[in-house]
Design an enzyme around this catalytic site. Structure first.
Site, PDB file in Angstrom:
ATOM      1  N   LYS A 216       0.830  -1.207   0.000  1.00 34.06           N
ATOM      2  CA  LYS A 216       0.000   0.000   0.000  1.00 34.06           C
ATOM      3  C   LYS A 216       0.863   1.254   0.000  1.00 34.06           C
ATOM      4  O   LYS A 216       0.632   2.197  -0.754  1.00 34.06           O
ATOM      5  CB  LYS A 216      -0.926  -0.003   1.217  1.00 34.06           C
ATOM      6  N   GLU A 222      10.550  -5.681   3.062  1.00 32.57           N
ATOM      7  CA  GLU A 222      10.653  -7.006   2.448  1.00 32.57           C
ATOM      8  C   GLU A 222      10.157  -6.975   1.005  1.00 32.57           C
ATOM      9  O   GLU A 222      10.801  -7.509   0.093  1.00 32.57           O
ATOM     10  CB  GLU A 222       9.839  -8.035   3.250  1.00 32.57           C
ATOM     11  N   GLY A 288      -4.535  -5.016   6.081  1.00 31.88           N
ATOM     12  CA  GLY A 288      -3.856  -5.979   5.215  1.00 31.88           C
ATOM     13  C   GLY A 288      -4.437  -7.375   5.301  1.00 31.88           C
ATOM     14  O   GLY A 288      -4.632  -8.056   4.286  1.00 31.88           O
ATOM     15  N   ARG A 289      -4.736  -7.819   6.516  1.00 30.92           N
ATOM     16  CA  ARG A 289      -5.245  -9.178   6.690  1.00 30.92           C
ATOM     17  C   ARG A 289      -6.708  -9.319   6.278  1.00 30.92           C
ATOM     18  O   ARG A 289      -7.267 -10.411   6.323  1.00 30.92           O
ATOM     19  CB  ARG A 289      -5.050  -9.631   8.135  1.00 30.92           C
ATOM     20  N   GLU A 374      -3.074 -11.713  14.687  1.00 30.48           N
ATOM     21  CA  GLU A 374      -2.709 -10.313  14.536  1.00 30.48           C
ATOM     22  C   GLU A 374      -3.865  -9.417  14.981  1.00 30.48           C
ATOM     23  O   GLU A 374      -3.645  -8.297  15.448  1.00 30.48           O
ATOM     24  CB  GLU A 374      -2.338 -10.016  13.081  1.00 30.48           C
ATOM     25  N   HIS A 405      -1.916 -38.317  11.223  1.00 28.47           N
ATOM     26  CA  HIS A 405      -0.679 -39.069  11.418  1.00 28.47           C
ATOM     27  C   HIS A 405       0.412 -38.206  12.044  1.00 28.47           C
ATOM     28  O   HIS A 405       1.588 -38.564  12.002  1.00 28.47           O
ATOM     29  CB  HIS A 405      -0.206 -39.638  10.077  1.00 28.47           C
ATOM     30  N   LYS A 529      10.369  -4.606  13.384  1.00 24.57           N
ATOM     31  CA  LYS A 529      10.764  -4.016  12.097  1.00 24.57           C
ATOM     32  C   LYS A 529      11.638  -2.788  12.311  1.00 24.57           C
ATOM     33  O   LYS A 529      12.633  -2.574  11.610  1.00 24.57           O
ATOM     34  CB  LYS A 529       9.507  -3.655  11.312  1.00 24.57           C
TER      35      LYS A 529
END
Length: 565
Positions: A216, A222, A288-289, A374, A405, A529
């Site tokens: 955005k 990153e 964002g999420r 979050e 399993h 960050k």
């Protein structure tokens, strides 16, 4: 909408009469699903709900009718209805950032009435305009009208993002693989570990590769690092192949044809070399999420097409309307959110498993990790005061039958209570047979068997009746009364996927309201960050920056520098 007028003051759920009653019910509770079902032939019918295409069986949860009614009363006492209305109407419920929370507006149909206007913004028309821009671009890529610098059509789309700009699109792409246009492949880069970008572009043809940079602010370290590495790879590969000349003009033209952006920072987009006309935006009221149904889903719109994406949005909207209008006693997201509160705050559950019996949903638990943790991993309330009870739970899971399993042993016989959601579809993408055996039916037999075993267990007498040696009997006893919710749908369509995502979005919201926290900020991701930027010079060899670190960090950096080849 239900409830009293919206208030910015958080209500302390632990001070309500419902909370007191729930505490008393917890103290008196002796969970016995085997006995409860035997005594109540109508339990399943009474505790099964429908939302959209989702059939939701809540009957194997550790609640009585009285407890469920008290949980609904708790929702009323914390004014959940008013908070729902506040979110849908665009009030600034994200208090720490003074923002509306309007991901639900992303999936309102174009014909929605009355029009939604928030802070002077014509939300509906803005959303539809951006959607049409995304869809027009998706059609160009899918038809071959959009080409790379050599005139070749796009075969691979690489989405570069992180967090919600990655987890949503990659999860949805994997889930909807049968709907992806033939000849198109999507790949995803998120980790700043150089291995991620290096291996993602390995083997790609640069002339047929399109990169989507999703950030955005166009400043996420990153994402921008990986975008620059992708740009450098593109130039090197095109020049080496003789597709472009090694000139600034040719490089600029290559970026313009092979990169687009999802961002609102058009100046930074242009500085990178992307034509701002090929930047797709969204708004600060979209977290964002919660953004996979915004322009962040551009890669998905390319993959499944505008019609598929419209179905995806319609699925979200169906659950939104159910959540907004359905009485709490019948409201699936409300009930599931309240059940989570019951397990976390009254039965001491620290985790929650999500177990999809559908391989295409293998990334869904990871997606929910960000959505839930979050959002609700908070220790202060809306007003900055400390929380008065536990908040959040660790969401985790893997597809069945793989998990059977691996970790199901702990869910069945461990000492910790792990509520679990089981998700399956009636019609598989690939209806294969092994001889006369329908393999999907074998998968679903496991789905049904696991929830049955968790609910009803196996007694010592039943184990003995199988001829088990007495000294082994205790190890083979299953206590049962392990809570599960079963969610079934006809098939994993774009609409059903949208319904599942919206279901958990609203479950998360309900829990946040009860706990009095802001589910829509994420300050907890910022400190690490910020410190990473401060520590970077020390890692690169700046002795003064190294000396400023604490002794443990300094020692670790010294080890790294001594061993870096």
């Amino acid at each position: 909408m239900r409830g009293k007028p919206v208030t910015t003051e958080p209500i302390d759920a632990t001070a309500t009469t419902a909370w007191t009653d729930l505490t008393a019910q917890r103290d008196a509770l002796r969970p016995d699903l085997r006995a409860w079902f035997a005594a109540d032939p109508q339990r399943t019918e009474r505790l099964t709900r429908t939302v959209g295409d989702l059939h939701v069986d809540l009957s194997k949860n550790l609640v009585t009718d009285e407890t469920l009614a008290t949980l609904v009363r708790l929702a009323d006492e914390v004014r959940l209805g008013s908070h729902i209305e506040a979110m849908f109407s665009g009030q600034h419920i994200n208090s720490t950032e003074d923002r509306a929370v309007l991901h639900t507006a992303l999936r309102r149909p174009a014909s929605a009435s009355p029009a939604l206007v928030v802070d002077g913004q014509q939300v509906d028309s803005d959303v539809q305009a951006e959607l049409e821009k995304v869809f027009a671009f998706a059609d160009k890529v899918r038809s071959g009208a959009w080409t790379g610098v050599t005139g070749a059509r796009v075969a691979t789309v690489v989405n570069i993002g992180i967090g919600g700009s990655d987890l949503g699109p990659v999860m949805a792409y994997e889930a909807l693989a049968p709907y992806v246009q033939d000849g198109l492949e999507l790949r995803f880069v998120s980790n700043i570990d150089p291995t991620d970008i290096a291996e993602t572009v390995q083997g790609l043809d640069p002339t047929t590769t399109l990169f989507i940079v999703a950030s955005k602010t166009f400043g996420t370290i990153e994402t921008l690092t990986n975008a620059r590495l992708a740009r450098e790879w593109l130039w090197e590969q095109l020049i080496a192949a003789g597709a472009i000349e090694d000139t600034e003009e040719a490089r600029s033209q290559a970026v313009a044809r092979h990169f687009v952006a999802v961002s609102t920072a058009l100046d930074k987009v242009a500085a990178f070399g992307i034509d701002p006309a090929n930047a797709f935006g969204f708004w600060d009221w979209v977290g964002g999420r919660y953004s996979v149904d915004s322009a962040i889903g551009t890669s998905l719109a390319i993959a499944i097409g505008p019609d598929g994406f419209r179905d995806f949005l319609a699925g979200f909207h169906a659950v939104d309307e159910h959540f907004r209008t359905t009485p709490f006693a019948q409201n699936v997201p409300v009930l599931m959110g309240l059940l989570n509160v019951w397990y976390v705050n009254f039965l001491d559950a620290a985790t929650h498993a999500v177990l999809p019996y559908a391989q295409h949903l293998h990334r869904f638990p990871a997606y929910l990790q960000q959505l839930t943790m979050e959002s609700n991993g908070k220790s202060v309330r809306w007003d900055g005061s400390p929380v008065t009870t536990q908040t959040g739970e660790v969401f985790w899971g893997e597809p069945g039958t793989n998990g059977q399993h691996a970790f199901y042993q702990l869910i069945h016989q461990g000492t910790r209570l792990v509520p679990a959601d089981f998700i399956a579809v009636a019609n598989p993408a690939h209806p294969l047979k092994d001889g006369d055996t329908d393999v999907h039916e074998l998968l679903l037999a496991n789905f049904f068997a696991q929830t049955k075993a968790l609910a009803f267990g196996k007694t010592a007498d039943e184990v003995r009746a199988e001829g088990t040696a007495e000294h082994i009997v205790p190890a083979r006893v299953f206590t049962g009364s392990r809570p599960t919710t079963s969610i079934l749908a006809p098939a994993l369509t774009p609409s059903v996927l949208g319904q599942l995502i919206a279901l958990y979005e609203h479950i998360t919201f309900v829990q946040g309201v009860v706990w009095g926290i802001n589910s829509f900020d994420q300050w907890g991701v910022e400190l690490g960050k910020k410190l990473a930027l401060e520590i970077a010079p020390a890692v690169s060899g700046d002795s003064e920056a190294l000396a400023a670190q604490d002794q443990s960090t300094r020692s670790l950096i010294e080890y790294y520098r001594a061993h870096r080849g």
